[in-house]
Design a protein around this motif. Structure first.
Motif, PDB file in Angstrom:
ATOM      1  N   TYR A 181      -6.489  -5.075   4.493  1.00  0.00           N
ATOM      2  CA  TYR A 181      -7.811  -5.516   4.054  1.00  0.00           C
ATOM      3  C   TYR A 181      -7.933  -5.266   2.558  1.00  0.00           C
ATOM      4  N   GLY A 182      -8.085  -6.343   1.779  1.00  0.00           N
ATOM      5  CA  GLY A 182      -7.998  -6.261   0.330  1.00  0.00           C
ATOM      6  C   GLY A 182      -8.850  -5.195  -0.320  1.00  0.00           C
ATOM      7  N   PRO A 183     -10.117  -5.007   0.101  1.00  0.00           N
ATOM      8  CA  PRO A 183     -10.949  -3.998  -0.556  1.00  0.00           C
ATOM      9  C   PRO A 183     -10.469  -2.556  -0.428  1.00  0.00           C
ATOM     10  N   TYR A 184      -9.485  -2.272   0.442  1.00  0.00           N
ATOM     11  CA  TYR A 184      -8.950  -0.906   0.475  1.00  0.00           C
ATOM     12  C   TYR A 184      -8.509  -0.469  -0.918  1.00  0.00           C
ATOM     13  N   THR A 185      -7.915  -1.399  -1.668  1.00  0.00           N
ATOM     14  CA  THR A 185      -7.471  -1.066  -3.021  1.00  0.00           C
ATOM     15  C   THR A 185      -8.659  -0.698  -3.901  1.00  0.00           C
ATOM     16  N   ALA A 186      -9.736  -1.466  -3.802  1.00  0.00           N
ATOM     17  CA  ALA A 186     -10.925  -1.176  -4.601  1.00  0.00           C
ATOM     18  C   ALA A 186     -11.561   0.149  -4.184  1.00  0.00           C
ATOM     19  N   PHE A 187     -11.570   0.436  -2.884  1.00  0.00           N
ATOM     20  CA  PHE A 187     -12.099   1.724  -2.432  1.00  0.00           C
ATOM     21  C   PHE A 187     -11.261   2.877  -2.984  1.00  0.00           C
ATOM     22  N   ALA A 188      -9.952   2.675  -3.064  1.00  0.00           N
ATOM     23  CA  ALA A 188      -9.095   3.711  -3.636  1.00  0.00           C
ATOM     24  C   ALA A 188      -9.446   3.943  -5.103  1.00  0.00           C
ATOM     25  N   VAL A 189      -9.601   2.863  -5.862  1.00  0.00           N
ATOM     26  CA  VAL A 189      -9.952   2.992  -7.273  1.00  0.00           C
ATOM     27  C   VAL A 189     -11.289   3.712  -7.429  1.00  0.00           C
ATOM     28  N   SER A 190     -12.272   3.322  -6.631  1.00  0.00           N
ATOM     29  CA  SER A 190     -13.615   3.886  -6.781  1.00  0.00           C
ATOM     30  C   SER A 190     -13.685   5.352  -6.362  1.00  0.00           C
ATOM     31  N   THR A 191     -12.753   5.794  -5.501  1.00  0.00           N
ATOM     32  CA  THR A 191     -12.756   7.195  -5.056  1.00  0.00           C
ATOM     33  C   THR A 191     -11.705   8.042  -5.772  1.00  0.00           C
ATOM     34  N   GLY A 192     -10.969   7.445  -6.704  1.00  0.00           N
ATOM     35  CA  GLY A 192      -9.962   8.192  -7.441  1.00  0.00           C
ATOM     36  C   GLY A 192      -8.733   8.536  -6.632  1.00  0.00           C
ATOM     37  N   THR A 193      -8.477   7.763  -5.577  1.00  0.00           N
ATOM     38  CA  THR A 193      -7.304   8.002  -4.730  1.00  0.00           C
ATOM     39  C   THR A 193      -6.315   6.851  -4.905  1.00  0.00           C
ATOM     40  N   HIS A 194      -5.189   6.917  -4.203  1.00  0.00           N
ATOM     41  CA  HIS A 194      -4.126   5.944  -4.424  1.00  0.00           C
ATOM     42  C   HIS A 194      -3.600   5.382  -3.110  1.00  0.00           C
ATOM     43  N   VAL A 195      -3.500   4.046  -3.058  1.00  0.00           N
ATOM     44  CA  VAL A 195      -2.874   3.364  -1.928  1.00  0.00           C
ATOM     45  C   VAL A 195      -1.362   3.433  -2.068  1.00  0.00           C
ATOM     46  N   VAL A 196      -0.691   3.827  -1.003  1.00  0.00           N
ATOM     47  CA  VAL A 196       0.773   3.791  -0.944  1.00  0.00           C
ATOM     48  C   VAL A 196       1.152   2.820   0.176  1.00  0.00           C
ATOM     49  N   PRO A 197       1.659   1.630  -0.158  1.00  0.00           N
ATOM     50  CA  PRO A 197       1.914   0.626   0.870  1.00  0.00           C
ATOM     51  C   PRO A 197       3.259   0.806   1.573  1.00  0.00           C
ATOM     52  N   VAL A 198       3.280   0.412   2.846  1.00  0.00           N
ATOM     53  CA  VAL A 198       4.521   0.270   3.606  1.00  0.00           C
ATOM     54  C   VAL A 198       4.513  -1.154   4.151  1.00  0.00           C
ATOM     55  N   ALA A 199       5.524  -1.932   3.801  1.00  0.00           N
ATOM     56  CA  ALA A 199       5.475  -3.370   4.085  1.00  0.00           C
ATOM     57  C   ALA A 199       5.770  -3.669   5.544  1.00  0.00           C
ATOM     58  N   SER A 200       4.905  -4.494   6.147  1.00  0.00           N
ATOM     59  CA  SER A 200       5.221  -5.150   7.411  1.00  0.00           C
ATOM     60  C   SER A 200       5.568  -6.598   7.090  1.00  0.00           C
ATOM     61  N   HIS A 201       6.196  -7.301   8.047  1.00  0.00           N
ATOM     62  CA  HIS A 201       6.802  -8.581   7.707  1.00  0.00           C
ATOM     63  C   HIS A 201       6.409  -9.676   8.684  1.00  0.00           C
ATOM     64  N   LEU A 202       6.191 -10.861   8.138  1.00  0.00           N
ATOM     65  CA  LEU A 202       5.819 -12.019   8.943  1.00  0.00           C
ATOM     66  C   LEU A 202       6.862 -12.296  10.015  1.00  0.00           C
ATOM     67  N   GLU A 203       8.135 -12.084   9.678  1.00  0.00           N
ATOM     68  CA  GLU A 203       9.210 -12.381  10.630  1.00  0.00           C
ATOM     69  C   GLU A 203       9.148 -11.486  11.863  1.00  0.00           C
ATOM     70  N   GLN A 204       8.507 -10.321  11.740  1.00  0.00           N
ATOM     71  CA  GLN A 204       8.298  -9.418  12.882  1.00  0.00           C
ATOM     72  C   GLN A 204       6.849  -9.461  13.363  1.00  0.00           C
TER      73      GLN A 204
END
Length: 398
Positions: free
Chosen positions: A123-146
């Motif tokens: 959900y795109g706004p997770y990134t904005a929530f991280a910025v607004s709270t001073g925290t950091h998103v660390v992504p782990v990729a999932s894939h369309l093929e799976q």
């Protein structure tokens, strides 16, 4: 010269609202723009919910309790109990939409500079929530093929640092429609227990699972102190404008912190809670028709997409979004082209380029999210437009 804050400047634009000015310009040129970009259901809000507000005998609309009205919290707890969750009203803090619940969860569970791991796309706004709270998103990729299944748990483990405090999931998932299985959630539970992490579970779409059972993070045993459930009535009752959500946790010390955060905004919306309380009294079969309608829309959209050469489309098992691969050079450029240069029989469509749902910049460039929240006639017209557009687009790739 005065400057806005760095935090404000760092906020990313909404991935599903960024193209709105182009859509408005297209409408001003006389085009019909089919809105597949945003999860705004066209199914009517239940009349009993609206009547609860219209018929309320209110002389003074006064402040309410910080955690939400006791009557609504009790009814919400009853709703969770019917789902098999051992929730009491004391575990519930009513929030101003699911958005405030996400913000409260990050503020209460993480310190500035801390990290939380999220499977991407998310959900795109997770990134904005991280910025607004001073925290950091660390992504782990999932894939369309799976089909965007949960990435291997080892990939989560490799991302854990001393700054990692939580894992955030959304199931059924926005934007992919993937529904995490009990086995996948058990793996996440074990990981959170091993590394003493919070498990933040965004369950905004739980009513809309089409193939198999839904498992909540609160169904898991032995992890009550770690789980924070993020909820909202927006999607399940077509009541996005009510702005009523909830944060639910069995962790009392965490709940006390959330309560103090909630005091800063005094109370959640009073009229919205009247509407939400009426929703809790709807018959249990209320969702049968709504769920069947969304499933029919899903099946239609997926069938149409899979018939288009070069399009790859997993079958979403929940929520009301399709995330697919298109044979285009750049989905963002294609989406803007649809609104600026393309028309088919006086129509076009508005979609959400998927890059805005990824934190990793190289991912999602040929993917698109579309919401099947409009009726089947509109879906067919939008798919007609897309089929022609893919043939005419100058940046098409085979």
């Amino acid at each position: 010269m005065l400057q806005p804050s760095q935090r404000g400047l760092a906020l990313p634009p909404s991935p599903y609202r960024r193209l709105t000015p182009y859509a408005e310009a297209a409408r001003q040129r006389g085009l019909t723009v089919h809105p597949l970009n945003i999860g705004q259901p066209d199914i009517e809000t239940p009349p009993a919910m609206l009547a609860a507000v219209q018929q309320a005998d209110i002389r003074v609309l006064e402040y309410g309790p910080t955690a939400g009205t006791l009557s609504y919290r009790r009814k919400l707890a009853d709703y969770y109990q019917r789902l098999g969750l051992s929730v009491t009203y004391e575990d519930v803090i009513v929030t101003t939409g699911g958005s405030e619940s996400i913000s409260f969860a990050l503020l209460a569970c993480l310190n500035p500079g801390d990290e939380f791991i999220v499977p991407e796309p998310f959900y795109g706004p997770y990134t904005a929530f991280a910025v607004s709270t001073g925290t950091h998103v660390v992504p782990v990729a999932s894939h369309l093929e799976q089909d965007f299944a949960l990435p291997p748990i080892e990939e989560f483990e490799r991302k854990i640092t001393p700054r990692t405090k939580a894992i955030l999931i959304c199931s059924p998932n926005n934007p992919t429609g993937y529904v995490y299985s009990r086995q996948e959630l058990e793996q996440l539970k074990d990981l959170c227990l091993r590394h003493n992490l919070y498990l933040l579970s965004d369950e905004a779409y739980r009513e809309f699972c089409y193939d198999g059972e839904f498992t909540s993070a609160l169904h898991l045993e032995g992890v009550d102190e770690h789980v924070v459930l993020i909820d909202t009535i927006s999607k399940r009752y077509s009541a996005c404008g009510a702005r009523i959500g909830a944060l639910v946790t069995k962790n009392k010390s965490l709940r006390d912190v959330v309560f103090k955060l909630a005091q800063l905004r005094v109370c959640p919306p009073g009229l919205g809670q009247l509407l939400a309380e009426a929703a809790a009294d709807l018959p249990e079969d209320y969702f049968d028709h709504t769920k069947a309608e969304y499933q029919a829309r899903r099946d239609l959209m997926v069938r149409r997409l899979r018939a288009m050469p070069g399009v790859r489309c997993p079958l979403p098992r929940g929520a009301f979004y399709v995330l697919c691969h298109l044979p285009v050079d750049d989905a963002e450029r294609f989406a803007q082209w649809l609104l600026e240069e393309f028309q088919h029989n006086g129509q076009t469509l508005m979609v959400s380029p998927a890059a805005g749902f990824y934190a990793t910049s190289i991912l999602g460039r040929q993917q698109m999210r579309m919401a099947y929240v409009v009726n089947q006639d509109v879906i067919n017209k939008a798919m007609d437009c897309l089929e022609v557009a893919l043939q005419q687009y100058p940046g098409r790739e085979e």
